[in-house]
Write a protein that holds these residues in place. Sequence first.
Motif, short mmCIF file in Angstrom:
data_model
loop_
_atom_site.label_atom_id
_atom_site.label_comp_id
_atom_site.label_asym_id
_atom_site.label_seq_id
_atom_site.Cartn_x
_atom_site.Cartn_y
_atom_site.Cartn_z
N GLY A 288 2.11 -0.36 -10.45
CA GLY A 288 3.01 -0.11 -9.53
C GLY A 288 4.29 -0.42 -9.47
N GLU B 199 1.09 -10.26 -8.51
CA GLU B 199 0.61 -9.12 -7.99
C GLU B 199 0.60 -8.10 -8.86
OE1 GLU B 199 -1.40 -8.39 -5.07
OE2 GLU B 199 -1.20 -10.50 -4.36
N THR C 24 0.94 -1.14 0.11
CA THR C 24 0.14 0.19 -0.12
C THR C 24 0.90 1.31 0.03
OG1 THR C 24 -0.07 0.17 2.30
CG2 THR C 24 -1.86 -1.27 1.49
N HIS D 240 -1.90 -5.11 -8.30
CA HIS D 240 -1.19 -3.89 -8.15
C HIS D 240 -0.51 -3.76 -9.29
CE1 HIS D 240 -1.72 -5.28 -3.86
NE2 HIS D 240 -1.78 -4.13 -3.60
N GLU E 134 -1.77 5.66 -5.61
CA GLU E 134 -1.36 4.88 -4.13
C GLU E 134 -1.83 5.78 -2.80
OE1 GLU E 134 1.98 2.37 -3.30
OE2 GLU E 134 2.59 4.64 -2.74
#
Lengths: 640, 640
Positions: B182, B172, B128, B179, B226
């Motif tokens: 990211g 991921e 996160t 995500h 984010e």
Amino acid sequence: MEPTPTRARRIPVNVRDVVVQDPFWGPRQELLRTRTLAAQYDQLVATGRLGALALTWTPGSEEPTPHPFWESDIAKWLEAASYVLGTHPDAALEAKVDGVIAALAGAQGEDGYLNVYFTVVAPGQRFTDLRDAHELYSAGHLIEAGVAHHEATGRTTLLVVVTRLADLLCREFGPGGAHHGGYCGHEEVELALVRLYRVTGERRYLDLALTFVDARGTQPHYFELEHGRRGTPGFFGEHFPQREQRRREFEEYNQSHLPVREQTEVVGHAVRAMYLYSAMADLAAETGDDGLRAACERLWTHLTTRRMYVTGGIGDSRHNEGFTRDHALPNETAYAETCASIGLVFWASRMAGLTGRATYVDVLDRALHNGVIAGVSADGQRFFYENPLASDGTVERADWFDCACCPPNLARLEASLGSYIYATSPDAVAVDLYIGSTLTADVAGARIRLRQETAGPGADRVVLRVAAAAPATWSLLLRAPSWARSVSVGVNGGPPDGVAPVGADGYVRLRREWADGDTVEIRFEVDVRRVHASTLVAADAGRVALTHGPFVYCLEGIDLDVPAHAVVLGESTPQPRATPSGVVPDLAGPAWGETRGRADLDALYFTERAPRTEIAVTAVPYHSWNNRGRSTMAVWLREA
Amino acid sequence: MEPTPTRARRIPVNVRDVVVQDPFWGPRQELLRTRTLAAQYDQLVATGRLGALALTWTPGSEEPTPHPFWESDIAKWLEAASYVLGTHPDAALEAKVDGVIAALAGAQGEDGYLNVYFTVVAPGQRFTDLRDAHELYSAGHLIEAGVAHHEATGRTTLLVVVTRLADLLCREFGPGGAHHGGYCGHEEVELALVRLYRVTGERRYLDLALTFVDARGTQPHYFELEHGRRGTPGFFGEHFPQREQRRREFEEYNQSHLPVREQTEVVGHAVRAMYLYSAMADLAAETGDDGLRAACERLWTHLTTRRMYVTGGIGDSRHNEGFTRDHALPNETAYAETCASIGLVFWASRMAGLTGRATYVDVLDRALHNGVIAGVSADGQRFFYENPLASDGTVERADWFDCACCPPNLARLEASLGSYIYATSPDAVAVDLYIGSTLTADVAGARIRLRQETAGPGADRVVLRVAAAAPATWSLLLRAPSWARSVSVGVNGGPPDGVAPVGADGYVRLRREWADGDTVEIRFEVDVRRVHASTLVAADAGRVALTHGPFVYCLEGIDLDVPAHAVVLGESTPQPRATPSGVVPDLAGPAWGETRGRADLDALYFTERAPRTEIAVTAVPYHSWNNRGRSTMAVWLREA
């Protein structure tokens, strides 16, 4: 002006008694009066500082949150405005001043307390965080403003307010008070209380100043006791999580590492230090306290032999806004806060008054004409907080600062300039600064006026004219400035002849019966000096600074085809050259410039030295740099 | 080694295939093996980093609170230890390594996740806060450790662990992952994934590395998205309250201000930058991506022509641990983090592999022998995090750091030194560094051994001996180092004769049929160089640095009667003088020393230059400074 072993040799001059009429300083004061004060007032309004005095802020409101030291900015503006009113009546300005005073009075509590932050933002926390919260510092500036307003205008509207505040402090911090033993993490209130004592004659203010000064740095340490009682990290606690691990450093930061009489080195935050030492000198002058005087003299020697820039800038590091180590005087990263040089002027003036020695005024003169006034732009509206002695071209003045101490501090100093030009004692007048002006004073029982005519600071000729209702015998002391090779003096039309003898105190002393119409002509032998630093100063090794009169010079890239750091001074020293403004000369002459042209951009390292070509350089007074846009700058020039 | 337009020209050499036997480097590796690795292991235990892998920390427990990047320190130690095991079997060290691997495996989640902080301190916050939390950075170091352990020992115990972790990242962050889009605020995982691809052949790791690299700096900005999702300021938010107001600067900090292919200037945090550019070079080499290659070449030119210290130190400012402005290379305040020079070695090595050009190895050689190894003391147990090029005598190495990236990074680089000495291609062997060692390689279908004999880096004579089961035709490429005026080469006993021709790639190329017992003797014309900086570098104006071979030299106050900054070099250049250790010479000769003696303590400013007296000076290799206590130091010496 006869020697007295302990007490002050001189009486400060009321700013109202000196009118400045100087080719250099006159326009600066005019700019201050007509532009800077108004611009700063607008900032006080725009940032919410004045509005906060209405006490209408509540949690969650749209208003900017008041800060514990907002009153200090208001107070310094009031002080500056008051000085201006003392010599230049101005109804509009007076109305603004009266409005601010009324707002301050309205924000004052029943018990005399006056600080918006601790009234509306953090009620109940009054005097619980003396170390960080600047509460007594702000009170000190208010007290100074009240004294200044009274001295300059004769009125008591603000003096009444600050006297109630000072009386509260006496009750809280004096013997038997709930906070006795406490003192402020940012010194200021101490010297303010001495000023209040001088104007009121009330001994309790002097006593409280001494109590604050002598409590400082004693054990058990007040800030530790306070911290324990409070149980929270304090106003700046979040900024300094490592404070407990570096306790000595943080105590030095606010000069509370030792009792002040045991301190031998200037340490910590430079402005804090100057304000403390100023109060110590004041107290020594008022009480004849030789311990405080001796401490001041030790600290002065340390500052001026180890930790002062050639510009009178002090405090080399941004890290603590202060001092780090002996001979650590980096140029490009010099902090040299404008306020610190102003504080140095305060302290130097007090040391001169205490000792009667011109050497302190030499430093004052240097700081004033360089480190201090570099803080403001030629248009009076942009400010330096930091004053580096070299720049890569990225540095420039700003309109204002979140922490806005410097602009109004500059304003109050420039507005009170007159009080630094002369000093008096019962039977003497000392001319400390050679700045065109007229002094009114009582000396040897007679009221006199002394008019000083000069082409500006550092000029080689000054004429003094005496006006007096009746003749009287007194001493005229003429400072022999360190920037003059010699001083010659002629009285009443006799041309200056030979070199006048200079006393051990650094003054030429003329004792005679002075009558109306007497004139004194002073000639100084002034030249461009090539100044070299102690070889222990790494930053200045192999370099030279140019000075002329009280001014330090610098090169600016805007005048050059190479960066300022690429200039090498040869045997030839740049010489004074009149400028369009006609007041302070530039220095012009040949030098060497180093460049490889495009190759210097295409590679970093070479096995051949860069070629040197002869170039013409013009050095400008340091205080005037960055008035023509951003470019490189250097005070310390390489020397061939 | 025939030209291919895009893909890498060379294959990295496995560290296991090179044994270092060098008078200079041999003892350093021995110290690393026998002392440093043990000391660093003890620090991993003492600081709680290893203990944390037991996952027993709970809120309020006595255990030190795990930090998100603790695994990276463990991983770098594992990587270093693995390299050592690759050439020096050591049962005790292997047992430690196995213990740490077992602990890591035990801390790994069912799904492959491995980060103690996000497992026990902040569960539920995984992925996160990619900008601040170093989560993928730590994963990257674990992956590198797993690859290194496998390459050096042939075992898969750690590779299995990190492959599971990498597979989680693919799920991921790959297409369709929760995500996806990211990337990490501290680059590292990108280059690690390329290494994992090389050892496993699994294309998904290469793809994920490219995904990370190409997502960086695109809009909408991932770190903003984010931040919005998270709604909290992030792990470093409290340190940077002004981050929102200075968004561009904080994006430059982690090179996310622009898509990487559009970046033209090296900016921000120096270590982050080096790891990113290393990954870009890796990807260009693996995929033939000319856009990434062109970006790398632009960035390299910018770094080496504007922002690199002569020591190979990079990142001038402590403020951002990184780059500020072109030609801003202050010496006393140089940050020049040890890890950043290590990162420069990584990037330079990859650029050399990608392009086959020796110019990259010149920078590698310079950084390695100066900016990198200055980071560790002669006893292998104290470390510099910052590597200034001048000191006032207050700087010294420390035992360890809270942010302990540098010591284990140094360890893994020194332990893997062998892989930088040679590079191979199907029918060529390049000798990049002149360091005594033996390479085992397969070239042109034959297994060969190449033994290099030298008196140490910068020696003027090197002998190469070929051992081969059967003759084969291949090219031997000998780097012509920038520190040698010329290179002469003789084969099989013929004395080096004349000056060997150097190709456009910076190598002397010997192509022939090489047979067992063949020898090559190389002679370098090596001299002491007086190096001058671009005239745009203010800090080095009027100064000269001394180099000999790959080494940059410095003066230390301990060898002088004056501070290092008070030395002025005349026409005479200090010359090599053998030292007791007999490996790297000192440089000795006459110079000038400036001092006023006591007067320099009693005043700061003088109107006379300080007198110069002739003194004998000894310059020592920069990397060796501060091994004899604290004293002043200067790399850039004033020049008369």
